[in-house]
Design a protein around this motif. Structure first.
Motif, PDB file in Angstrom:
ATOM      1  N   PRO A   4      41.849  -8.384  15.276  1.00 39.81           N
ATOM      2  CA  PRO A   4      41.811  -8.406  16.746  1.00 39.81           C
ATOM      3  C   PRO A   4      41.545  -7.006  17.288  1.00 39.81           C
ATOM      4  O   PRO A   4      41.958  -6.008  16.687  1.00 39.81           O
ATOM      5  CB  PRO A   4      43.212  -8.887  17.131  1.00 39.81           C
ATOM      6  CG  PRO A   4      44.072  -8.616  15.945  1.00 39.81           C
ATOM      7  CD  PRO A   4      43.178  -8.650  14.744  1.00 39.81           C
ATOM      8  N   LYS A   5      40.860  -6.936  18.393  1.00 38.64           N
ATOM      9  CA  LYS A   5      40.583  -5.632  19.009  1.00 38.64           C
ATOM     10  C   LYS A   5      41.873  -4.877  19.305  1.00 38.64           C
ATOM     11  O   LYS A   5      41.902  -3.649  19.258  1.00 38.64           O
ATOM     12  CB  LYS A   5      39.777  -5.808  20.292  1.00 38.64           C
ATOM     13  CG  LYS A   5      38.326  -6.112  20.056  1.00 38.64           C
ATOM     14  CD  LYS A   5      37.570  -6.138  21.371  1.00 38.64           C
ATOM     15  CE  LYS A   5      36.109  -6.404  21.150  1.00 38.64           C
ATOM     16  NZ  LYS A   5      35.369  -6.463  22.416  1.00 38.64           N
ATOM     17  N   SER A   6      42.904  -5.591  19.599  1.00 45.90           N
ATOM     18  CA  SER A   6      44.183  -4.949  19.925  1.00 45.90           C
ATOM     19  C   SER A   6      44.757  -4.166  18.743  1.00 45.90           C
ATOM     20  O   SER A   6      45.635  -3.325  18.927  1.00 45.90           O
ATOM     21  CB  SER A   6      45.190  -5.984  20.415  1.00 45.90           C
ATOM     22  OG  SER A   6      45.441  -6.949  19.402  1.00 45.90           O
ATOM     23  N   PHE A   8      43.242  -1.923  17.167  1.00 44.87           N
ATOM     24  CA  PHE A   8      42.615  -0.604  17.147  1.00 44.87           C
ATOM     25  C   PHE A   8      43.069   0.222  18.338  1.00 44.87           C
ATOM     26  O   PHE A   8      43.261  -0.302  19.435  1.00 44.87           O
ATOM     27  CB  PHE A   8      41.091  -0.755  17.161  1.00 44.87           C
ATOM     28  CG  PHE A   8      40.589  -1.524  15.965  1.00 44.87           C
ATOM     29  CD1 PHE A   8      40.316  -0.882  14.772  1.00 44.87           C
ATOM     30  CD2 PHE A   8      40.419  -2.902  16.034  1.00 44.87           C
ATOM     31  CE1 PHE A   8      39.867  -1.590  13.674  1.00 44.87           C
ATOM     32  CE2 PHE A   8      39.973  -3.617  14.939  1.00 44.87           C
ATOM     33  CZ  PHE A   8      39.700  -2.962  13.752  1.00 44.87           C
ATOM     34  N   ASP A   9      43.227   1.528  18.103  1.00 44.09           N
ATOM     35  CA  ASP A   9      43.625   2.441  19.173  1.00 44.09           C
ATOM     36  C   ASP A   9      42.541   2.558  20.238  1.00 44.09           C
ATOM     37  O   ASP A   9      42.849   2.717  21.410  1.00 44.09           O
ATOM     38  CB  ASP A   9      43.930   3.831  18.617  1.00 44.09           C
ATOM     39  CG  ASP A   9      45.182   3.836  17.752  1.00 44.09           C
ATOM     40  OD1 ASP A   9      46.063   2.962  17.953  1.00 44.09           O
ATOM     41  OD2 ASP A   9      45.267   4.710  16.866  1.00 44.09           O
ATOM     42  N   ALA A  10      41.278   2.503  19.809  1.00 46.09           N
ATOM     43  CA  ALA A  10      40.158   2.666  20.745  1.00 46.09           C
ATOM     44  C   ALA A  10      38.914   1.999  20.172  1.00 46.09           C
ATOM     45  O   ALA A  10      38.790   1.826  18.962  1.00 46.09           O
ATOM     46  CB  ALA A  10      39.885   4.144  20.988  1.00 46.09           C
ATOM     47  N   THR A  11      38.010   1.639  21.052  1.00 45.21           N
ATOM     48  CA  THR A  11      36.685   1.186  20.657  1.00 45.21           C
ATOM     49  C   THR A  11      35.667   2.074  21.378  1.00 45.21           C
ATOM     50  O   THR A  11      35.980   2.673  22.410  1.00 45.21           O
ATOM     51  CB  THR A  11      36.437  -0.293  21.019  1.00 45.21           C
ATOM     52  OG1 THR A  11      36.588  -0.460  22.433  1.00 45.21           O
ATOM     53  CG2 THR A  11      37.408  -1.206  20.282  1.00 45.21           C
ATOM     54  N   TYR A  12      34.464   2.150  20.823  1.00 42.49           N
ATOM     55  CA  TYR A  12      33.450   3.045  21.350  1.00 42.49           C
ATOM     56  C   TYR A  12      32.129   2.300  21.496  1.00 42.49           C
ATOM     57  O   TYR A  12      31.873   1.343  20.764  1.00 42.49           O
ATOM     58  CB  TYR A  12      33.258   4.244  20.408  1.00 42.49           C
ATOM     59  CG  TYR A  12      34.569   4.931  20.093  1.00 42.49           C
ATOM     60  CD1 TYR A  12      35.092   5.883  20.953  1.00 42.49           C
ATOM     61  CD2 TYR A  12      35.286   4.599  18.948  1.00 42.49           C
ATOM     62  CE1 TYR A  12      36.301   6.498  20.679  1.00 42.49           C
ATOM     63  CE2 TYR A  12      36.501   5.208  18.664  1.00 42.49           C
ATOM     64  CZ  TYR A  12      37.005   6.159  19.533  1.00 42.49           C
ATOM     65  OH  TYR A  12      38.202   6.762  19.257  1.00 42.49           O
ATOM     66  N   PRO A  13      31.273   2.741  22.405  1.00 38.69           N
ATOM     67  CA  PRO A  13      29.953   2.113  22.504  1.00 38.69           C
ATOM     68  C   PRO A  13      29.196   2.274  21.185  1.00 38.69           C
ATOM     69  O   PRO A  13      29.352   3.274  20.485  1.00 38.69           O
ATOM     70  CB  PRO A  13      29.242   2.890  23.613  1.00 38.69           C
ATOM     71  CG  PRO A  13      30.314   3.634  24.330  1.00 38.69           C
ATOM     72  CD  PRO A  13      31.448   3.815  23.370  1.00 38.69           C
TER      73      PRO A  13
END
Length: 116
Positions: A4-6, A8-13
């Protein structure tokens, strides 16, 4: 396994360079060198074989996506790699348009005309 995206601390383009931003106009590069450049590393930098494999995995689809902005050259030696570079305006204009050439083998329009 998907995460799940949650988690991860951050996502980037997911931004990638355009060929004109990546290549020197008068230079040709191998796929491993392109992979290094995509990661901000000098094209002649030493990398371990596992990292090299990952860089090649990134570079091949990037080259395919940007093929119309690039030129390819035969290997310099029989057992050497191919080279890719930035297409100049003259090289882009000189490229044959095989999509509309009925003499090109495998052209669906030419095949349909012949069978009619």
């Amino acid at each position: 396994m998907p995460e799940p995206k949650s988690a991860f601390d951050a996502t980037y383009p997911c931004d990638f360079y355009e060929p004109a931003e990546l290549f020197e106009p008068d230079q040709m590069y191998t796929i491993p060198e392109i992979g290094r450049l995509l990661q901000g590393v000098e094209p002649d930098a030493e990398v371990d074989p596992d990292t090299e494999a990952v860089l090649v995995d990134w570079a091949v689809p990037w080259v395919m996506v940007h093929a119309e902005d690039m030129v390819v050259a035969e290997p310099l030696h029989d057992d050497g790699p191919g080279y890719y570079g930035l297409a100049t305006e003259e090289e882009s204009d000189a490229a044959p348009d095989t999509d509309s050439d009925p003499d090109v083998e495998g052209d669906a329009t030419a095949d349909a005309d012949e069978s009619a």
